[in-house]
Design an enzyme around this catalytic site. Structure first.
Site, PDB file in Angstrom:
ATOM      1  N   CYS A 256      39.959  44.468  43.720  1.00 14.54           N
ATOM      2  CA  CYS A 256      41.014  45.306  44.307  1.00 14.54           C
ATOM      3  C   CYS A 256      41.147  46.587  43.496  1.00 14.54           C
ATOM      4  O   CYS A 256      42.213  46.935  42.998  1.00 14.54           O
ATOM      5  CB  CYS A 256      42.345  44.556  44.354  1.00 14.54           C
ATOM      6  SG  CYS A 256      42.232  42.837  44.881  1.00 14.54           S
ATOM      7  N   ALA A 258      40.690  50.093  43.839  1.00 12.19           N
ATOM      8  CA  ALA A 258      41.169  51.461  44.121  1.00 12.19           C
ATOM      9  C   ALA A 258      42.573  51.672  43.553  1.00 12.19           C
ATOM     10  O   ALA A 258      43.381  50.740  43.561  1.00 12.19           O
ATOM     11  CB  ALA A 258      41.161  51.715  45.624  1.00 12.19           C
ATOM     12  N   PRO A 259      42.852  52.871  43.042  1.00 11.40           N
ATOM     13  CA  PRO A 259      42.007  54.074  43.015  1.00 11.40           C
ATOM     14  C   PRO A 259      41.064  54.163  41.823  1.00 11.40           C
ATOM     15  O   PRO A 259      40.440  55.194  41.618  1.00 11.40           O
ATOM     16  CB  PRO A 259      43.036  55.198  42.971  1.00 11.40           C
ATOM     17  CG  PRO A 259      44.168  54.618  42.195  1.00 11.40           C
ATOM     18  CD  PRO A 259      44.238  53.166  42.593  1.00 11.40           C
ATOM     19  N   GLY A 260      40.996  53.108  41.025  1.00  8.59           N
ATOM     20  CA  GLY A 260      40.008  53.063  39.963  1.00  8.59           C
ATOM     21  C   GLY A 260      40.512  53.370  38.574  1.00  8.59           C
ATOM     22  O   GLY A 260      39.712  53.427  37.629  1.00  8.59           O
ATOM     23  N   GLY A 261      41.806  53.546  38.392  1.00  8.42           N
ATOM     24  CA  GLY A 261      42.342  53.896  37.078  1.00  8.42           C
ATOM     25  C   GLY A 261      42.069  52.851  36.020  1.00  8.42           C
ATOM     26  O   GLY A 261      41.650  53.162  34.896  1.00  8.42           O
ATOM     27  N   LYS A 262      42.277  51.584  36.353  1.00 10.52           N
ATOM     28  CA  LYS A 262      42.079  50.518  35.364  1.00 10.52           C
ATOM     29  C   LYS A 262      40.588  50.317  35.087  1.00 10.52           C
ATOM     30  O   LYS A 262      40.195  50.022  33.944  1.00 10.52           O
ATOM     31  CB  LYS A 262      42.737  49.233  35.856  1.00 10.52           C
ATOM     32  CG  LYS A 262      44.260  49.344  36.018  1.00 10.52           C
ATOM     33  CD  LYS A 262      44.863  48.054  36.527  1.00 10.52           C
ATOM     34  CE  LYS A 262      46.368  48.177  36.756  1.00 10.52           C
ATOM     35  NZ  LYS A 262      46.685  49.097  37.874  1.00 10.52           N
ATOM     36  N   ASP A 304      35.714  42.287  50.531  1.00 10.33           N
ATOM     37  CA  ASP A 304      36.922  41.496  50.326  1.00 10.33           C
ATOM     38  C   ASP A 304      36.772  40.717  49.028  1.00 10.33           C
ATOM     39  O   ASP A 304      35.890  39.858  48.905  1.00 10.33           O
ATOM     40  CB  ASP A 304      37.106  40.551  51.512  1.00 10.33           C
ATOM     41  CG  ASP A 304      38.266  39.587  51.347  1.00 10.33           C
ATOM     42  OD1 ASP A 304      39.049  39.725  50.381  1.00 10.33           O
ATOM     43  OD2 ASP A 304      38.380  38.670  52.184  1.00 10.33           O
ATOM     44  N   ASP A 323      43.955  43.348  40.174  1.00 14.35           N
ATOM     45  CA  ASP A 323      45.151  44.154  40.450  1.00 14.35           C
ATOM     46  C   ASP A 323      45.540  43.835  41.885  1.00 14.35           C
ATOM     47  O   ASP A 323      45.203  44.563  42.817  1.00 14.35           O
ATOM     48  CB  ASP A 323      44.839  45.624  40.254  1.00 14.35           C
ATOM     49  CG  ASP A 323      46.081  46.501  40.303  1.00 14.35           C
ATOM     50  OD1 ASP A 323      47.174  45.953  40.485  1.00 14.35           O
ATOM     51  OD2 ASP A 323      45.949  47.729  40.164  1.00 14.35           O
ATOM     52  N   CYS A 376      52.037  45.125  40.603  1.00 13.61           N
ATOM     53  CA  CYS A 376      53.117  46.091  40.357  1.00 13.61           C
ATOM     54  C   CYS A 376      54.355  45.640  41.131  1.00 13.61           C
ATOM     55  O   CYS A 376      55.059  46.437  41.729  1.00 13.61           O
ATOM     56  CB  CYS A 376      52.705  47.510  40.721  1.00 13.61           C
ATOM     57  SG  CYS A 376      52.073  47.737  42.388  1.00 13.61           S
TER      58      CYS A 376
END
Length: 438
Positions: A256, A258-262, A304, A323, A376
């Site tokens: 999961c 996107a947006p790829g920060g982690k 998926d 995430d 979150c």
């Protein structure tokens, strides 16, 4: 040539799309801001959209109190215009004469001249009866804090001693937090460059890559952004890289993604081989854009995460990060439209999806490896309510105790609530897969 639409007319159209038609605040802002050339107009529009979405449940109810007959259904844009007017008066604290006059003019721009008198009368009544009307709104938690009633009840149930503080924190402007890219920069030189450009900035107290600016700004104009020296990422989202105990050579899964920060943060920390899995094709390009700007490389797959047969080659991962799709109730201060779009009925479906993804990704983890489950959300059903039963059902899963400078321990993990350490709300559960007995 027709006269360009004013800020308030554009804001009313956009806010009606967000609050009454379910459009994303980000998407609406992206298409509305280019209609304005003046930077001051763009700043006002941004404020009207953000604060309009944040305070919609409060002032939507106020507009109904001011009208003999609701106009939300037949005149949604004019209804939204009235909400933006109350936001100008009560949140932005603009001069009353200017806010009222400009709002009445916007009615005419919206080709609703017959409603100009009504809008003027409604706003004049608000100014006359303001104290009484505010007291009525403050009497109910949902309108006092501008949250849907179901969410107020859920927060009061899950966090009875903290509910008032959590609801209050969700309505405060969040700071702008940056994550310095260790591959291309060091934190102090980045901070110096920002200060020299006139920005107020401080190093985060306990996040080693974090910088904090007190107010939001156009990050693309910050020195170093184009060169990939930093990314925008709330401090709560910077925690996973610390918890995962990353090391060179590890094989890492970011489910999961996107947006790829982690994912990017993990790659900045260690030379790992990372697979980023994202189910939504429209969101996957943002992962690649972030990787490219920061000078990082990873495999990105659209699939998926709950169906490993679609993306897993059978080689186990040393680290797995989930995430998970969630209610986003921990990031309402940063994404105010969540309070308008999320429904209580959504939670059951989200929990089912979370359980499915957790079970699927667990099988891809090497014995002795770590899986970090993140949401979150601040709702226990999505957090301990998912992880606790999973541990009970899987004899090879054990929780790793966590302790952070902000937040509190839960039965299965750690919860940061909105406002803890001035961070977004986020939940973490770190699980170790027990090595098979020899």
């Amino acid at each position: 040539m027709s006269k360009p639409a004013s800020v308030r007319a554009i804001a009313a159209q956009a806010l009606a799309d967000v609050a009454l038609s379910g459009h994303s605040l980000r998407d609406v802002a992206d298409r509305s801001l280019p209609r304005l050339a003046d930077t001051r107009d763009r700043a006002l529009l941004t404020a009207l959209l953000n604060e309009g979405a944040r305070w919609w449940p409060r002032f939507d109810a106020a507009v109904d109190r001011l009208l003999d007959k609701p106009i939300r259904r037949n005149e949604p844009v004019v209804h939204a215009l009235l909400v933006t007017a109350l936001v100008q008066l009560e949140i932005l604290e603009l001069p009353a004469y200017a806010a009222v006059a400009a709002t009445v003019e916007a009615v005419r721009e919206l080709r609703r001249p017959r409603l100009a008198g009504l809008v003027n009368a409604v706003l004049r009544r608000w100014l006359r009866e303001r104290d009484t009307l505010l007291a009525a709104l403050d009497a109910q938690p949902a309108t006092r804090h501008a949250h849907p009633p179901w969410l107020v009840r859920a927060i009061e149930r899950d966090w009875p001693a903290r509910a008032e503080g959590v609801l209050t924190a969700a309505n405060r402007e969040p700071p702008l937090m940056l994550r310095v890219n260790r591959r291309r920069a060091e934190r102090e030189p980045v901070a110096v460059a920002l200060r020299e450009a006139g920005y107020e900035v401080a190093a985060h107290d306990w996040l080693s890559d974090g910088l904090v600016l007190p107010h939001s700004t156009d990050v693309t104009r910050l020195p170093g952004f184009a060169e990939g020296r930093f990314a925008v990422q709330d401090g709560a989202a910077q925690v996973p890289a610390d918890l995962l105990d990353l090391a060179d050579g590890q094989r890492v899964l970011d489910a999961c993604a996107a947006p790829g920060g982690k994912a990017c943060h993990a790659l900045e920390r260690a030379d790992v081989r990372l697979l980023a899995v994202e189910a939504e094709p429209r969101r996957a390009p943002r992962i690649r854009q972030n990787l490219d700007r920061l000078g990082l490389a990873a495999e990105v797959t659209i699939a998926d995460a709950g169906d490993p047969s679609a993306w897993w080659d059978g080689t186990p991962f040393d680290r797995v990060m989930i995430d998970a799709p969630c209610s986003a109730t921990g990031v309402i201060r940063r994404r105010p439209d969540v309070r308008l779009h999320r429904r209580e009925a959504d939670i059951d479906a989200l929990v089912t999806q979370q359980e499915r993804i957790l079970a699927a990704c667990w099988q891809t983890l090497v014995p002795g490896g770590l899986l970090l489950y993140v949401t979150c959300s601040i709702l226990r059903r999505e957090n301990d309510g998912v992880v606790g039963p999973f541990i009970e059902a899987h004899g090879d899963a054990e929780a790793v105790p966590l302790s952070l400078p902000a937040g509190q321990a839960t039965l299965a993990g750690w919860q940061v609530l909105p406002g803890d350490g001035d961070l977004d709300g986020m939940y973490y559960a770190l699980l170790r897969k027990k090595a098979s007995p020899r």
